[in-house]
Scaffold this active site. Sequence first.
Site, PDB file in Angstrom:
ATOM      1  N   THR A  95       0.878  -1.176   0.000  1.00  0.00           N
ATOM      2  CA  THR A  95       0.000   0.000   0.000  1.00  0.00           C
ATOM      3  C   THR A  95       0.913   1.223   0.000  1.00  0.00           C
ATOM      4  O   THR A  95       1.643   1.443   0.973  1.00  0.00           O
ATOM      5  CB  THR A  95      -0.883   0.027   1.260  1.00  0.00           C
ATOM      6  OG1 THR A  95      -1.634  -1.187   1.314  1.00  0.00           O
ATOM      7  CG2 THR A  95      -1.835   1.212   1.224  1.00  0.00           C
ATOM      8  N   LYS A 170      -7.727   1.581  -3.086  1.00  0.00           N
ATOM      9  CA  LYS A 170      -7.387   1.115  -1.726  1.00  0.00           C
ATOM     10  C   LYS A 170      -7.531   2.253  -0.703  1.00  0.00           C
ATOM     11  O   LYS A 170      -8.143   2.076   0.352  1.00  0.00           O
ATOM     12  CB  LYS A 170      -5.950   0.584  -1.751  1.00  0.00           C
ATOM     13  CG  LYS A 170      -5.291   0.361  -0.409  1.00  0.00           C
ATOM     14  CD  LYS A 170      -5.668  -0.953   0.209  1.00  0.00           C
ATOM     15  CE  LYS A 170      -5.081  -1.072   1.605  1.00  0.00           C
ATOM     16  NZ  LYS A 170      -5.509  -2.266   2.294  1.00  0.00           N
ATOM     17  N   LYS A 245      -1.528   5.068   8.604  1.00  0.00           N
ATOM     18  CA  LYS A 245      -0.736   5.140   7.368  1.00  0.00           C
ATOM     19  C   LYS A 245      -1.655   5.369   6.161  1.00  0.00           C
ATOM     20  O   LYS A 245      -1.424   6.254   5.338  1.00  0.00           O
ATOM     21  CB  LYS A 245       0.050   3.830   7.184  1.00  0.00           C
ATOM     22  CG  LYS A 245       0.753   3.740   5.845  1.00  0.00           C
ATOM     23  CD  LYS A 245       1.295   2.345   5.541  1.00  0.00           C
ATOM     24  CE  LYS A 245       1.740   2.284   4.079  1.00  0.00           C
ATOM     25  NZ  LYS A 245       2.190   0.980   3.635  1.00  0.00           N
TER      26      LYS A 245
END
Length: 301
Positions: A95, A170, A245
């Site tokens: 990611t 995402k 994050k």
Amino acid sequence: MTAQTIGFIGLGNMGGPMAANLVRAGYRVQGFDLSADSLTMAAAEGVVPAGSALAAAEGAHAVVTMLPAGAHVRRVWSDLVEAVTPGTLLIDSSTIDVESAKVAHASAEARGCLAIDAPVSGGTGGAKAGTLTFMAGGTAEAFARAESILKAMGRSLFHCGEAGAGQAAKICNNMILGISMIGVCEAFALGEKLGLSHQALFDVASVSSGQCWSLTSYCPVPGPVPASPANNGYRPGFSAGLMLKDLRLAQAAAGSVHATTPLGAEAAQLYALFEGLGHGSEDFSAIIGMLRGRASGGETP
Ligand code: NAD
């Protein structure tokens, strides 16, 4: 027929079990990780240990990277594209920020390689069980080449668009998740003060307009959803640090395209505060403790 060879770089909590599933599917997997322990654990699952990222990619039909952040991916891919033969497929499942994903794609394409960004959802449980969801960005040709490899590690595959579209999907999804989890936690904390039982709120909201995944699949209080981390001392699951994050990646992306995301910004601030209080390694649903005005998410009222 000789087995296809896959290079796998980054054999941590996610990459280790993903590489093991590729081995189980019949691929020869050459793996590398900076951590000797991760490499040893992967070798026990049948991954052939390599001495460097480039050695892992040697002779490989495809290379998968599963690394912590954009800077790692940019660095590893800039070396990889110089070393692999043109036509090699490069898959990044980390990611990372959309910008780094686009830079990685461009470097691969400049060397005649096929590339996709293919971040995952499903966590370490999904990585072990081979049930991850992959959301991919890149050309149709690259996605078609990647499909059988991704299917060996996951259950659902989505081709979301061109370079960077997988990362965009995402972080948008996880921004919804971070915001909705905070909303569900606030509702339970309010309900407690109003004398409402957890089960009563759950029974009503789970079949009413407050219904969402954070409530019905991942309920942040113990009881209504037995498999949720709230029943397990708020052990992750998906850690608050990883949620932070992803929320920060969403904020960086929003800034780069001048999108207005006030609730995403607030969610990032709340998770930053939660991490700052020392809870980054707890499950992200443990933030209910902070919203109750308590030190720990693990306490019930
Ligand atoms: P991790 O820290 O367990 O694993 C990352 C691995 O990369 C480590 O073993 C590290 O030693 C290795 N590494 C770093 N730089 C390297 C390099 N230059 N060459 C080789 N190896 C290198 O992290 P993780 O939980 O496996 O997550 C990996 C990625 O997946 C991250 O981008 C994360 O955001 C994403 N992700 C994680 C989860 C989760 O639940 N853990 C869920 C979805 C997505």
